[in-house]
Design a protein around this motif. Structure first.
Motif, short mmCIF file in Angstrom:
data_model
loop_
_atom_site.label_atom_id
_atom_site.label_comp_id
_atom_site.label_asym_id
_atom_site.label_seq_id
_atom_site.Cartn_x
_atom_site.Cartn_y
_atom_site.Cartn_z
N LEU A 15 6.94 8.32 2.18
CA LEU A 15 6.35 7.18 2.12
C LEU A 15 7.16 5.95 1.95
O LEU A 15 6.94 4.93 2.53
CB LEU A 15 5.30 7.13 1.06
CG LEU A 15 4.21 8.35 1.18
CD1 LEU A 15 3.20 8.42 -0.03
CD2 LEU A 15 3.17 7.35 2.33
N ALA A 63 0.63 -1.31 0.06
CA ALA A 63 -0.08 0.01 0.12
C ALA A 63 1.06 1.21 -0.15
O ALA A 63 0.51 2.02 -0.60
CB ALA A 63 -0.91 -0.07 1.30
N ARG A 111 6.74 11.82 -0.73
CA ARG A 111 6.79 10.54 -1.62
C ARG A 111 8.22 10.01 -0.88
O ARG A 111 8.11 8.58 -0.38
CB ARG A 111 7.67 10.72 -3.20
CG ARG A 111 6.55 10.32 -3.78
CD ARG A 111 7.07 10.25 -5.41
NE ARG A 111 7.24 8.90 -5.94
CZ ARG A 111 8.34 8.74 -6.84
NH1 ARG A 111 8.99 9.73 -7.39
NH2 ARG A 111 8.28 7.57 -7.28
N ASP A 135 1.41 7.68 -6.53
CA ASP A 135 0.54 8.50 -6.84
C ASP A 135 0.75 10.06 -6.38
O ASP A 135 0.14 10.86 -6.56
CB ASP A 135 -0.83 8.09 -6.42
CG ASP A 135 -1.33 6.85 -6.77
OD1 ASP A 135 -0.62 6.45 -8.02
OD2 ASP A 135 -2.19 6.12 -6.26
N THR A 136 1.84 10.08 -5.49
CA THR A 136 2.13 11.17 -4.69
C THR A 136 3.45 12.07 -5.72
O THR A 136 4.39 11.72 -6.20
CB THR A 136 2.68 10.98 -3.54
OG1 THR A 136 2.17 10.08 -2.67
CG2 THR A 136 3.09 12.29 -2.81
N ASP A 188 2.42 1.83 -3.54
CA ASP A 188 1.44 2.45 -4.41
C ASP A 188 1.26 3.72 -4.03
O ASP A 188 1.09 4.42 -5.07
CB ASP A 188 0.25 1.39 -4.13
CG ASP A 188 0.34 0.03 -4.74
OD1 ASP A 188 1.39 -0.02 -5.40
OD2 ASP A 188 -0.25 -0.84 -4.59
N ALA A 189 0.89 3.86 -2.74
CA ALA A 189 0.66 5.46 -2.31
C ALA A 189 1.85 6.46 -2.79
O ALA A 189 1.54 7.38 -3.40
CB ALA A 189 0.51 5.69 -0.88
#
Lengths: 324, 541
Positions: free
Chosen positions: B485, B468, B482, B475-476, B471-472
């Motif tokens: 994450l 997750a 980023r 999209d950032t 993937d997140a």
């Protein structure tokens, strides 16, 4: 002309043609005319030393505290460390004591050499005896089988077979051995080494079968098994001992070669061949890592060859010795 | 090679000898042929761009082939290749590439937009069986095309000869970087539609060098391509020699048979260090070395404590500080220099006591009940040394390791397995070089469950939280968020559910002869050296 019985052998020894011609040729003797036993003594000495090493390897570890697997070099210096008081032959690329690995390596080498040769001797003698005694079609069939084995280049065949069993640790029989990766080596070497022995035994049997004592035993009603085991086999022992001794040296060399190529003994086993491979990257800067095991291989193989030569001289008919 | 030059000498001898006899009045020599010779350990497993997933293959492909864009080996920026320019729509979904006029395939045909379409479809096609299909999967309709539900790719348009438009399903930050990879090369259809698959032995493309010859286990020869859009390279030929043994390779380098070498002499060899000092180049290299666990097989399946125990047991400081000096002990996954690298990550410093207590928690107190574990390494002296050191370290906590040393091709198949069946290797030594400077380039291929199996996640790691977060991050758009994450994903993957024994962050060490000019010490590694920039200047001698 050579069909004399054993009773006449001493008197007519000059016309007797020895069974193992290559090793009893007179040429080497003329080089050392006054030292016929030199090769035997030297061979026995070398082999004896390595035998003692192999036998007492665990005691050596207990007494001196050097484990062949323990990294004894100081944790601050990049190994291999040079020979010194703590490590007589220095340490290898991982900081393990080269001398204790060498001594434990003698176990692997002798184990492979001897076990493989015993397997080859058992197989070869049984098949050769059967072929020589039975004769006819059985003989022809078995001899074609030996031709088949001879037709393959032995080392490459051994390499191929061992490579085909990538995980000896989980293979059926090998699994139960203490070192499966060594087990496969002596099994393969043993199974490939029988052919020359079978030929030799067969040739001896063909000869002995026609001699009077064998014919007499048969005439007296000796059974086939008795004839083979009590009369013919003892007659063939002499060349077998010589060939067997030489064979051990050959097997040791072969094991080293296979381990050198990385298909024999697996790390961290201290096989000499593996040690040479591991040492070769330091060959220029830290030569002892490579030279020590290399020298050990040379000496033990030389020892067995000299011993084989010496025995063959001792047992040669012209020396008058006999073991029958 | 050697043989041929001897032969040539024999033929030339009568012509040269009289010349030598008359002393100094030699005619001016023709400009010497420019040849650059470097070494690979073994034959590359493939030279088909669609199938390549290792640096040996890429070392050949990146010189023969070109994609739409390429990575600057020095600055790591994306720059034009076959595409002369591109624009990205404000929503980050549409990429429009203008192709170069001068790009020509080795067979003389001009590169057109259709070739881009063909090459991308080939990579995505089910039959190609590419391990790197994921590179193009962000394109709209790519998955449907792969699954055979559609005959074309919706998001791949070629409005005219010189324009390619790629539309993505959603914004995907590292897409342009992914297009720089060897797998996305533009290929001539007439060569790669061959049912006989001759291209597997004689690849073709539009790169600076033409593939000339391949003698298995001996050498690969490339020759300069006159029609290269960037101008003919200064080198006339490139010879890639396969020499597995490091000592032989070093001897060959010393004897003048190689112009560069990727393995330098031992640090302990003072004489050699003194002799070659000026030719040894050290530079950081964006890669991470590790020993992967196969999490589809016992005993690592579902046993994080065991994996943590093994991590604590291996003395990385000794391994890289003393035994094989050079690399930096790793505390995690993302190497330094990549946004997202976390110097504060505790990692697994050597701690035997902790390892023992974790072994007990894993259900194997002092190793009791644990079967011997197979550790696979590909042949190579350093690899064997690493394997034996790990074997020795793990022995101390009661774990028996069986080292299996196999050649690269067998190693890859034994480690990666197939889509449905895990590889046989329970543990494997591996290194990952980032194909482009983005944490996604290491986390996604190696740990995301969508790359399960031969696509890169060889260890078959599956962690929903890590998935997750990766993937997140994609999209950032904000770089700082980023990176954060990625740091969070890494922390979970390292400290809670370790997929590997974290070994090292790489450093490159390469030897170059002083007469090799134009060398770029790239953080992408010595095999990404742009050969078209090299020149051989042997000086006055």
């Amino acid at each position: 002309m050579c069909l004399q019985s054993s009773l006449h052998r001493a008197a007519t020894s000059l016309c007797y043609s020895p069974p193992v011609t290559p090793v009893t040729s007179p040429a080497p003797r003329s080089v050392f005319p006054s030292r016929p036993r030199l090769s035997l003594t030297l061979g026995a000495f070398l082999v004896g030393v390595f035998f003692l090493c192999a036998l007492f390897a665990p005691l050596f570890t207990d007494w001196f505290g050097y484990d062949p697997y323990e990294q004894v070099a100081p944790r601050t210096i990049t190994p291999p460390t040079p020979p010194g008081r703590d490590n007589l032959l220095g340490t290898d690329g991982l900081g393990r004591d080269v001398l204790s690995r060498l001594i434990h390596g003698a176990r692997i080498s002798l184990e492979v050499g001897i076990v493989a040769e015993v397997i080859a001797l058992i197989l070869g003698t049984a098949l050769g005896a059967f072929a020589g005694y039975a004769g006819g079609r059985t003989d022809a069939f078995l001899m074609r089988c030996t031709d088949l084995v001879f037709a393959f280049p032995g080392p490459l065949l051994a390499l191929a077979i061992i490579a085909a069993v990538p995980e000896p640790e989980s293979a059926p029989i090998l699994r139960h051995l203490p070192h499966p990766s060594v087990g496969i080596v002596f099994l393969v070497l043993g199974c490939l080494g029988w052919a020359p022995i079978a030929r030799l035994v067969r040739a001896e049997f063909l000869r002995l079968r026609e001699l009077e004592f064998a014919q007499a035993a048969q005439a007296l009603g000796a059974s086939g098994a008795r004839l083979v085991l009590r009369h013919l086999l003892p007659g063939a022992l002499r060349p077998l001992i010589v060939v067997g001794t030489l064979g051990v040296g050959g097997n040791i060399l072969m094991e080293a070669w296979l381990s050198f190529l990385g298909v024999g003994a697996r790390p961290p086993l201290p096989s000499w061949g593996t040690m040479v491979t591991e040492g070769q990257s330091y060959f220029l800067a830290r030569p002892w890592v490579c030279i020590a095991p290399g020298l050990a291989i040379v000496l033990v193989v030389l020892g067995f060859n000299l011993l084989g030569d010496g025995i063959s001289d001792r047992l040669g008919p012209r020396r008058g010795g006999a073991i029958i | 090679m050697q043989k041929r030059s001897v032969l040539v000498l024999a033929f030339l001898a009568p012509a040269i000898l009289p010349g030598l006899a008359c002393g100094r009045s030699r005619p001016p020599a023709a400009p010497a042929e420019q040849v650059f010779r470097f070494r690979l350990h073994e034959d590359p497993p493939t030279v088909d761009p669609a199938l390549a997933s290792d640096q040996f293959s890429e070392a050949v492909i990146l010189n023969v082939n070109r994609g739409l864009v390429e990575l600057d080996p020095q600055t790591l920026e994306v720059r034009p290749a076959v595409a002369a320019s591109w624009t990205i729509s404000p929503d980050g979904r549409t990429y429009t590439f203008q192709l170069r006029d001068g790009a020509v395939f080795h067979n003389g045909r001009k590169v057109a937009a259709d070739d881009v379409g063909y090459s991308f479809m080939r990579l995505l096609k089910q039959e190609t069986n590419s391990p790197r299909r994921f590179l193009l999967e962000p394109i709209e309709g790519a998955r449907e095309f792969t699954d055979g539900k559609s005959a074309s790719i919706d998001g791949l348009l070629t409005p005219d000869e010189r324009t390619v438009v790629l539309r993505l399903t959603k914004p995907f930050a590292p897409f342009l970087s992914q297009l720089t990879m060897a797998n996305a090369a533009i290929l001539p259809r007439e060569v790669y539609d061959d049912p006989q698959k001759a291209y597997l032995r004689a690849p073709s493309g539009c790169g600076p060098f033409r593939f000339s010859r391949w003698e298995q286990a001996n050498f690969i020869e490339l020759v300069a391509f006159d029609g290269y859009y960037g101008g003919r390279p200064a080198l006339d030929r490139v010879v890639i020699r396969m020499i597995e043994n490091a000592t032989s390779a070093l001897q060959e380098y010393l004897a003048g048979g190689l112009d560069s070498l990727d393995e330098t002499p031992e640090e302990t060899d003072a004489a050699m260090q003194a002799r070659l000092g000026g030719e040894i180049h050290r530079y950081p290299f964006i890669g991470t070395g590790y020993i992967g666990f196969n999490m589809a097989l016992a005993p690592f399946k579902g046993n994080a404590a065991l994996r943590q125990a093994l991590n604590y047991a291996v003395d990385k400081e000794y391994l890289w500080g003393v035994l094989l000096p050079g690399n930096q002990p790793a505390n995690g996954i993302i190497p330094p220099g990549i946004p997202g690298h976390d110097p504060a990550l505790p990692g697994y410093p050597h701690d035997e006591a902790k390892a023992r207590s974790l072994m007990a928690r894993a259900g194997y107190p002092a190793g009791k009940g644990l079967q011997p574990i197979a550790l696979w390494v590909n042949t190579g002296e350093d690899n064997r040394k690493i394997a034996e050191q790990v074997q020795s370290d793990l022995k101390k906590i009661g774990v028996t390791i069986i080292v299996r040393e196999v050649d690269w091709a067998a190693y890859i198949s034994g480690v990666s397995g197939t889509q449905d069946k895990p590889g046989q290797a329970q543990m494997f030594r591996f290194g990952w070089y980032l194909d482009y400077p983005d944490a996604d380039a290491i986390l996604r291929p190696l740990l995301h469950s969508s790359n399960w199996g031969p696509a890169g996640n060889f260890g078959r790691y599956r962690n929903a939280e890590v998935d997750a977060l990766i993937d997140a991050a994609l999209d950032t758009a904000d770089a700082e968020r980023r990176a954060d994450l990625y740091r969070r994903a890494e922390r979970i993957a390292v400290m809670e559910d370790p997929p590997w024994i974290f070994l090292s962050y790489y450093q490159s060490k390469t030897l170059y002869k002083p007469y090799v000019k134009g060398v770029v010490l790239s953080p992408l590694g010595e095999f990404r050296l742009p050969l078209e920039r090299l020149k051989i200047e042997r000086g006055a001698t």
